[in-house]
Design an enzyme around this catalytic site. Structure first.
Site, PDB file in Angstrom:
ATOM      1  N   GLU A 128       0.856  -1.191   0.000  1.00  0.00           N
ATOM      2  CA  GLU A 128       0.000   0.000   0.000  1.00  0.00           C
ATOM      3  C   GLU A 128       0.886   1.233   0.000  1.00  0.00           C
ATOM      4  O   GLU A 128       1.960   1.204   0.609  1.00  0.00           O
ATOM      5  CB  GLU A 128      -0.845   0.054   1.295  1.00  0.00           C
ATOM      6  CG  GLU A 128      -1.762  -1.118   1.489  1.00  0.00           C
ATOM      7  CD  GLU A 128      -2.309  -1.180   2.928  1.00  0.00           C
ATOM      8  OE1 GLU A 128      -2.156  -0.195   3.684  1.00  0.00           O
ATOM      9  OE2 GLU A 128      -2.869  -2.227   3.275  1.00  0.00           O
ATOM     10  N   LYS A 130       2.261   4.579   1.451  1.00  0.00           N
ATOM     11  CA  LYS A 130       2.281   5.098   2.818  1.00  0.00           C
ATOM     12  C   LYS A 130       1.907   6.576   2.752  1.00  0.00           C
ATOM     13  O   LYS A 130       2.691   7.418   2.301  1.00  0.00           O
ATOM     14  CB  LYS A 130       3.668   4.912   3.435  1.00  0.00           C
ATOM     15  CG  LYS A 130       3.715   5.317   4.900  1.00  0.00           C
ATOM     16  CD  LYS A 130       5.026   4.890   5.530  1.00  0.00           C
ATOM     17  CE  LYS A 130       5.034   5.113   7.029  1.00  0.00           C
ATOM     18  NZ  LYS A 130       4.862   6.505   7.426  1.00  0.00           N
ATOM     19  N   ASP A 132       1.191  10.299   3.688  1.00  0.00           N
ATOM     20  CA  ASP A 132       1.802  11.226   4.633  1.00  0.00           C
ATOM     21  C   ASP A 132       0.720  12.143   5.208  1.00  0.00           C
ATOM     22  O   ASP A 132       0.530  13.266   4.775  1.00  0.00           O
ATOM     23  CB  ASP A 132       2.879  12.042   3.907  1.00  0.00           C
ATOM     24  CG  ASP A 132       3.960  12.519   4.849  1.00  0.00           C
ATOM     25  OD1 ASP A 132       3.874  12.196   6.056  1.00  0.00           O
ATOM     26  OD2 ASP A 132       4.871  13.212   4.392  1.00  0.00           O
ATOM     27  N   TYR A 239      -6.912   1.635   6.085  1.00  0.00           N
ATOM     28  CA  TYR A 239      -5.901   0.617   5.794  1.00  0.00           C
ATOM     29  C   TYR A 239      -5.724  -0.414   6.907  1.00  0.00           C
ATOM     30  O   TYR A 239      -4.885  -1.302   6.798  1.00  0.00           O
ATOM     31  CB  TYR A 239      -4.547   1.250   5.454  1.00  0.00           C
ATOM     32  CG  TYR A 239      -4.037   2.260   6.466  1.00  0.00           C
ATOM     33  CD1 TYR A 239      -3.731   1.892   7.771  1.00  0.00           C
ATOM     34  CD2 TYR A 239      -3.839   3.581   6.094  1.00  0.00           C
ATOM     35  CE1 TYR A 239      -3.262   2.818   8.682  1.00  0.00           C
ATOM     36  CE2 TYR A 239      -3.354   4.515   7.004  1.00  0.00           C
ATOM     37  CZ  TYR A 239      -3.075   4.129   8.296  1.00  0.00           C
ATOM     38  OH  TYR A 239      -2.622   5.043   9.199  1.00  0.00           O
ATOM     39  N   LYS A 327      10.581   3.195   3.018  1.00  0.00           N
ATOM     40  CA  LYS A 327      10.496   4.648   2.819  1.00  0.00           C
ATOM     41  C   LYS A 327      11.234   5.107   1.568  1.00  0.00           C
ATOM     42  O   LYS A 327      12.268   4.550   1.212  1.00  0.00           O
ATOM     43  CB  LYS A 327      11.123   5.359   4.030  1.00  0.00           C
ATOM     44  CG  LYS A 327      10.505   4.959   5.361  1.00  0.00           C
ATOM     45  CD  LYS A 327       9.367   5.855   5.733  1.00  0.00           C
ATOM     46  CE  LYS A 327       9.882   7.184   6.187  1.00  0.00           C
ATOM     47  NZ  LYS A 327       9.268   7.696   7.392  1.00  0.00           N
ATOM     48  N   CYS A 421      26.663  46.918   1.108  1.00  0.00           N
ATOM     49  CA  CYS A 421      27.159  45.729   0.412  1.00  0.00           C
ATOM     50  C   CYS A 421      28.190  45.031   1.287  1.00  0.00           C
ATOM     51  O   CYS A 421      29.146  45.662   1.743  1.00  0.00           O
ATOM     52  CB  CYS A 421      27.782  46.138  -0.915  1.00  0.00           C
ATOM     53  SG  CYS A 421      28.661  44.783  -1.716  1.00  0.00           S
ATOM     54  N   CYS A 424      31.886  45.329  -0.429  1.00  0.00           N
ATOM     55  CA  CYS A 424      32.660  46.573  -0.598  1.00  0.00           C
ATOM     56  C   CYS A 424      32.205  47.692   0.327  1.00  0.00           C
ATOM     57  O   CYS A 424      32.823  48.755   0.359  1.00  0.00           O
ATOM     58  CB  CYS A 424      32.616  47.038  -2.045  1.00  0.00           C
ATOM     59  SG  CYS A 424      30.998  47.649  -2.551  1.00  0.00           S
ATOM     60  N   CYS A 439      23.964  46.558  -4.753  1.00  0.00           N
ATOM     61  CA  CYS A 439      25.148  47.307  -4.350  1.00  0.00           C
ATOM     62  C   CYS A 439      25.388  48.416  -5.371  1.00  0.00           C
ATOM     63  O   CYS A 439      25.278  48.195  -6.576  1.00  0.00           O
ATOM     64  CB  CYS A 439      26.345  46.360  -4.303  1.00  0.00           C
ATOM     65  SG  CYS A 439      27.933  47.201  -4.286  1.00  0.00           S
ATOM     66  N   CYS A 445      33.457  47.298  -6.446  1.00  0.00           N
ATOM     67  CA  CYS A 445      33.012  46.202  -5.583  1.00  0.00           C
ATOM     68  C   CYS A 445      33.673  44.904  -6.053  1.00  0.00           C
ATOM     69  O   CYS A 445      33.446  44.474  -7.183  1.00  0.00           O
ATOM     70  CB  CYS A 445      31.495  46.077  -5.642  1.00  0.00           C
ATOM     71  SG  CYS A 445      30.881  44.619  -4.780  1.00  0.00           S
TER      72      CYS A 445
HETATM   73  S1  IVH Z   1      -0.403   0.504   8.848  1.00  0.00           S
HETATM   74  C1  IVH Z   1      -0.217  -1.600  12.535  1.00  0.00           C
HETATM   75  N1  IVH Z   1      -0.677   1.482   6.429  1.00  0.00           N
HETATM   76  O1  IVH Z   1       2.316   5.492   8.914  1.00  0.00           O
HETATM   77  C2  IVH Z   1      -0.557  -0.787  11.375  1.00  0.00           C
HETATM   78  N2  IVH Z   1       0.106   2.910   8.154  1.00  0.00           N
HETATM   79  O2  IVH Z   1       4.831   5.211  10.352  1.00  0.00           O
HETATM   80  C3  IVH Z   1      -0.033   0.557  11.492  1.00  0.00           C
HETATM   81  N3  IVH Z   1       0.491   5.213   7.418  1.00  0.00           N
HETATM   82  O3  IVH Z   1       1.004   5.539  12.145  1.00  0.00           O
HETATM   83  C4  IVH Z   1      -0.247   1.379  10.356  1.00  0.00           C
HETATM   84  N4  IVH Z   1      -0.100   4.925   5.319  1.00  0.00           N
HETATM   85  O4  IVH Z   1      -0.148   6.958  10.311  1.00  0.00           O
HETATM   86  C5  IVH Z   1      -0.321   1.724   7.698  1.00  0.00           C
HETATM   87  N5  IVH Z   1      -0.993   2.225   4.257  1.00  0.00           N
HETATM   88  C6  IVH Z   1      -0.644   2.464   5.517  1.00  0.00           C
HETATM   89  C7  IVH Z   1      -0.226   3.742   5.946  1.00  0.00           C
HETATM   90  C8  IVH Z   1       0.150   3.917   7.272  1.00  0.00           C
HETATM   91  C9  IVH Z   1       0.324   5.801   6.226  1.00  0.00           C
HETATM   92  C10 IVH Z   1       1.017   5.902   8.623  1.00  0.00           C
HETATM   93  C11 IVH Z   1       0.219   5.677   9.882  1.00  0.00           C
HETATM   94  C12 IVH Z   1       1.200   5.077  10.854  1.00  0.00           C
HETATM   95  C13 IVH Z   1       2.491   5.552  10.306  1.00  0.00           C
HETATM   96  C14 IVH Z   1       3.639   4.668  10.749  1.00  0.00           C
END
Ligand code: IVH
Length: 693
Positions: A128, A130, A132, A239, A327, A421, A424, A439, A445
């Protein structure tokens, strides 16, 4: 259900109102579902709004009938004094990180060891993105949202139910067949577009900007006034889950599909992955797609698909053993602003530069970042000692995005931009309507002088090899080169140069030779080399074409000092030379300092007249390609000559090419030209063609 023929709200009985409200709520939920989950709306936005308006009108007349999960609640409720606390039924975990493929291999090896599987036993995963954002949990009882909370410290979160209700991705009621108790976990996030719009609105209102979409989402979710949250247009991806009355499936993938069916948004990029190779391919794919997504992600998450295995694996120190975050290299990082230094450019522009505690950003070490100009510093209110967010995208110069709020040293003061400046000591002034402070020291200069000399010998100007910024600065420092003319007086000083640090006999001889090779120059390069403000290559070419020779140009510029003169009229009559450019060029030529430098230079170099006969030259209208090494001139010079004679210079040989000009070692282009029957000119023939022999 059609609203046509519906009774006027004023004439509804309470019983009728209650029935209709329930219908309306169900219908709005159904349309939300069609709109968001299936992207297949059945009714127009107008008709949808009409449903909501009718619901609002009825609720306004019968406030006691407003259901806790009414769609109207999504617009937000009045502020609360503080958030209540929510104890999570199961801890909300964080994730361990992987940065390298080896970390992912190690994760799977650990899983296999823990489960007692063979080293090569298949272990299916789900991948999945991740997101932010900020994580949140939604608790449903009897299919209705009862509590929504933030993660908090993982055990104890804040009750932000009223805020979560305002998010359209958060179902207030689940579709039929939902478990009687269900806790859904996921990420609240803000799209980049909404983030930009929010910051633009905050700029306009004079409010501080949010640093990034994650902070904006967190700030918006933790509003005591949920009407503000409602205005922020947050989103939610599900998720994971907590307590449930019945399992959502046998595998993580099945559970995600179930969540989708229950009315949640599950990231459409999530996918089952058969093995580690598929996982790494998924990572690469999502990373490539990253810039095209309308929300920010900072990696991908791999989860063991088999829920029985997840159960066995359990957790260790606040992170599950069954999942890992892979990451992306960070493109933003936090560091300390240690100083703001001021650089002085060729035209005297003072540019502030952030001196940072070195930090890794997007795979590179960053210790300096551009701050653009003084308004930018004021707008961001950057102060020495501040913690700042630094960003680096691709090859662009690193930038300071924002100050991290709440981390400022107590005694810090706003940065005062210097009005002198730093190189100079001359006054640095900012003219009305300008963002840049400059300047006023001109050539006294050192910073401007060095930068101007550097420009003078640059690739598109005199193109002297072996003279970079460092060498020029050192020569300037010791008085070896103070004016452009001095560069041509280096001849005969080889021995002296050879003794300097970083130099030897050979390099000194090479330098003097490189300078000698540039004593003859085209008029347009010459004008460009002077580094007149506003006069880039295009303007230099226009001036050269219009005046033809250095002498003609100089005398015309002297006359043009009077804006009433025909010379000034002629100058501004040149297409795309307006009053601003004309003013700069004339002022430059009138400056005694510059006049002296020009006189001096004229004695050192030969400036070729512009060749106006482009239409009659053999090259006029022809397409040429230049390849290989020429000895009499550089390739960029040959290009300029060909263009001056009316030719188009192309990069690749095709059937449309009229000539290939081939210096030594011409390579594939010459082969291609011969194949296509394109005439190939060697250097001698080329020089003959342009009349240089
Ligand atoms: S799973 C035990 N899935 O990342 C399951 N987390 O660094 C825990 N996050 O606190 C989370 N996308 O806020 C999961 N597809 C995803 C995610 C995800 C973002 C965040 C979430 C978690 C943090 C951990």
């Amino acid at each position: 259900m059609s609203r046509r023929g519906a009774k006027a709200v004023e004439s509804l009985s309470a019983a009728e109102a209650a029935v209709e409200l329930a219908h309306l709520a169900a219908e709005i939920a159904r349309h939300d579902q069609l709109y968001f989950n299936r992207a297949a709306p059945e009714i127009s936005d107008f008709a949808y709004d009409a449903l909501r308006q009718r619901l609002n009108a009825i609720e306004a007349r019968f406030p006691t009938l407003v259901a806790a999960d009414s769609p109207s609640r999504r617009v937000g409720a009045p502020p609360v004094a503080d958030f209540g606390k929510v104890t999570h039924s199961r801890p909300m975990l964080s994730l361990d990180n992987a940065f390298e493929p080896a970390d992912v291999h190690e994760f799977l090896a650990r899983v296999r060891r823990f489960l007692g599987l063979a080293a090569e036993a298949p272990v299916a995963l789900v991948g999945e993105p991740k997101i932010d954002g900020v994580s949140a949990v939604l608790r449903y009882e009897g299919g209705r949202l009862v509590v929504g909370a933030t993660r908090g410290d993982g055990s104890l979160g804040e009750d932000v139910t009223a805020n979560l209700r305002t998010i359209r991705d958060v179902p207030l009621a689940l579709t039929q067949g939902a478990p009687s108790l269900l806790e859904v976990r996921g990420e609240v996030y803000m799209t980049r577009a909404d983030f930009d719009a929010l910051n633009a609105a905050r700029d306009a209102a004079g409010e501080p900007r949010f640093v990034n979409p994650r902070n904006a989402a967190a700030g918006s979710l933790r509003q005591l006034d949920s009407r503000i949250t409602a205005s922020r247009r947050l989103h939610f991806f599900a998720y994971a889950w907590g307590e449930t009355a019945a399992p959502l499936g046998a595998s993580h993938w099945q559970a995600l599909e179930r969540l989708r069916a229950l009315g949640f948004q599950v990231n459409p990029l999530a996918r089952p992955l058969a093995d580690v190779a598929a996982a790494l391919a998924f990572y690469a794919e999502i990373q490539a797609a990253r810039a095209t997504l309308d929300y920010e992600i900072d990696g991908v998450v791999y989860k063991i698909d088999d829920l029985a295995w997840q159960e066995r694996l359990g957790m260790v120190s606040r992170a599950p053993r069954w999942a890992i975050a892979h990451k992306f290299p960070a493109e933003q990082a936090e560091t300390t602003l240690e100083a703001i230094s001021i650089q002085v450019g060729r035209t005297g522009a003072l540019t502030p530069v952030a001196e940072l505690a070195p930090v890794h950003v997007g795979g590179a070490m960053v210790a300096r970042a551009t701050l653009h100009n003084e308004d930018e510093i004021a707008r961001k209110d950057l102060r020495l000692g501040d913690r700042v967010i630094v960003q680096r995208a691709g090859d662009v110069i690193p930038q300071v995005v924002a100050v991290v709020p709440g981390a400022r040293p107590k005694d810090s003061l706003p940065f005062v931009f210097p009005d002198r400046c730093p190189a100079c000591g001359s006054r640095a002034v900012r003219e009305e309507g300008e963002v840049i402070r400059r300047c006023t020291g001109g050539l006294i200069c050192p910073a401007q002088a060095v930068e101007r000399l550097r420009h003078f010998v640059g690739r598109d100007a005199f193109d002297v090899e072996g003279l970079g910024e460092k060498q020029i600065a050192a020569f300037w420092q010791d008085g070896l080169i103070r004016t452009p003319g001095d560069i041509f007086r280096l001849a005969g000083r080889e021995a002296e140069i050879a003794l300097r640090e970083g130099w030897g006999e050979q390099s000194a001889a090479n330098l003097v030779q490189a300078v000698a090779a540039r004593r003859t120059i085209t008029l347009e390069r010459f004008i460009f080399a002077l580094g007149i403000r506003q006069a880039g290559q295009a303007t230099a070419r226009l001036l050269a074409r219009n005046y033809g020779s250095l002498a003609a140009w100089r005398s015309a510029m002297a006359e043009a000092g009077d804006p009433e003169s025909p010379a000034y009229q002629e100058l501004t009559a040149i297409e795309s030379i307006g009053a601003k450019v004309a003013g700069e060029v004339v002022a430059f030529c009138a400056e005694p300092h510059n006049r002296a430098a020009l006189d001096d230079l004229a004695g050192q170099v030969t400036v070729q007249d512009f060749v106006p006969s482009a239409t009659t030259s053999k090259l006029a209208g022809r397409t040429v390609v230049i390849t290989g090494t020429l000895t009499a001139m550089t390739r960029s010079e040959a290009k300029a000559r060909a263009e001056a004679l009316g030719a188009k210079v192309a990069g690749a040989v095709s059937a449309r090419t009229d000539y290939l000009i081939a210096g030594a070692d011409p390579g594939a282009k010459a082969t291609r030209a011969r194949e296509l029957g394109v005439p190939v000119l060697d250097e001698a023939a080329w020089l003959e063609l342009i009349g240089a022999r």
